[in-house]
Design a protein around this motif. Structure first.
Motif, PDB file in Angstrom:
ATOM      1  N   UNK A  67      39.074 -34.232  37.373  1.00  0.00           N
ATOM      2  CA  UNK A  67      38.577 -32.893  37.691  1.00  0.00           C
ATOM      3  C   UNK A  67      37.691 -32.888  38.941  1.00  0.00           C
ATOM      4  N   UNK A  68      37.089 -34.035  39.227  1.00  0.00           N
ATOM      5  CA  UNK A  68      36.187 -34.150  40.361  1.00  0.00           C
ATOM      6  C   UNK A  68      35.534 -35.512  40.368  1.00  0.00           C
ATOM      7  N   UNK A  69      34.519 -35.671  41.201  1.00  0.00           N
ATOM      8  CA  UNK A  69      33.825 -36.950  41.326  1.00  0.00           C
ATOM      9  C   UNK A  69      32.327 -36.720  41.483  1.00  0.00           C
ATOM     10  N   UNK A  70      31.559 -37.726  41.056  1.00  0.00           N
ATOM     11  CA  UNK A  70      30.107 -37.698  41.205  1.00  0.00           C
ATOM     12  C   UNK A  70      29.712 -38.944  41.997  1.00  0.00           C
ATOM     13  N   UNK A  71      28.895 -38.769  43.047  1.00  0.00           N
ATOM     14  CA  UNK A  71      28.488 -39.916  43.866  1.00  0.00           C
ATOM     15  C   UNK A  71      27.547 -40.878  43.129  1.00  0.00           C
ATOM     16  N   UNK A  72      27.461 -42.093  43.627  1.00  0.00           N
ATOM     17  CA  UNK A  72      26.558 -43.109  43.105  1.00  0.00           C
ATOM     18  C   UNK A  72      25.127 -42.586  43.115  1.00  0.00           C
ATOM     19  N   UNK A  73      24.361 -42.954  42.099  1.00  0.00           N
ATOM     20  CA  UNK A  73      22.936 -42.626  41.926  1.00  0.00           C
ATOM     21  C   UNK A  73      22.641 -41.166  41.603  1.00  0.00           C
ATOM     22  N   UNK A  93      24.651 -33.342  42.176  1.00  0.00           N
ATOM     23  CA  UNK A  93      25.524 -33.013  43.314  1.00  0.00           C
ATOM     24  C   UNK A  93      26.914 -33.564  43.033  1.00  0.00           C
ATOM     25  N   UNK A  94      27.851 -33.128  43.824  1.00  0.00           N
ATOM     26  CA  UNK A  94      29.227 -33.552  43.599  1.00  0.00           C
ATOM     27  C   UNK A  94      29.908 -32.590  42.647  1.00  0.00           C
ATOM     28  N   UNK A  95      30.446 -33.083  41.578  1.00  0.00           N
ATOM     29  CA  UNK A  95      31.209 -32.297  40.613  1.00  0.00           C
ATOM     30  C   UNK A  95      30.365 -31.196  39.966  1.00  0.00           C
TER      31      UNK A  95
END
Length: 175
Positions: A67-73, A93-95
């Motif tokens: 569905x989406x992605x979430x960045x590291x940290x 942030x991200x998804x």
């Protein structure tokens, strides 16, 4: 001859059952069949390699749609767990939305700043046995959750961390 084959088949079935029970495979099979996630409410951070992102999926399998992605940290809110999967929402942030991520790719840190550390409990109760103390501002492995409690691992020891002692931010303290 038929009697010997029947005895052999019965013996093999019992042996396989014993192996499954003793190795925990039976528990994993039962958990995989369970469709009722454990509800929780805590914050964690995405703990993947720098430059990587964490896939958010429509269900609890790598076969489910991304569905989406979430960045590291980045911080995420964990609202449920099912096996090795965490249902997340409200990412920093991200998804945007709600979806499932791999539980082993989420982390927590301890609070307890200015103290001798925080306690890991045997159960989800501050009245239960204290298993170990974890130093302040220490990363722990997130294994699961129940309500506001986080099941974590510190130096090979599993225990429950009360919400007040959890920090779901990777790059700053939660003071």
């Amino acid at each position: 001859m038929k009697n010997q084959v029947l005895k052999l088949a019965t013996g093999l079935a019992l042996m396989c059952t014993t192996v499954a029970i003793n190795t925990g495979i039976a528990d994993q099979i039962a958990l995989a069949k369970s469709k009722n996630p454990t509800k929780c409410n805590l914050f964690a951070y995405v703990d993947v390699s720098d430059g990587q992102t964490l896939n958010v999926r429509s269900g609890t399998s790598t076969n489910n749609k991304i569905l989406g992605q979430v960045p590291v940290n980045e911080t995420v809110q964990v609202v449920a767990v099912l096996g090795n999967w965490a249902k997340i929402t409200n990412t920093s942030s991200g998804f945007k939305g709600t979806g499932w991520v791999s539980l082993p790719k989420l982390g927590l840190s301890t609070r307890g700043y200015g103290t001798k550390g925080v306690k890991l409990y045997a159960k989800t109760s501050a009245k239960s046995k204290v298993i170990v103390r974890v130093p302040p501002n220490t990363s722990v492995k997130l294994l699961g959750c129940q309500g506001g409690w986080a099941l974590v691992q510190y130096k090979g020891v599993n225990g429950w961390l009360v919400r007040e002692d959890q920090c779901g931010a990777a790059l700053t303290s939660c003071s």
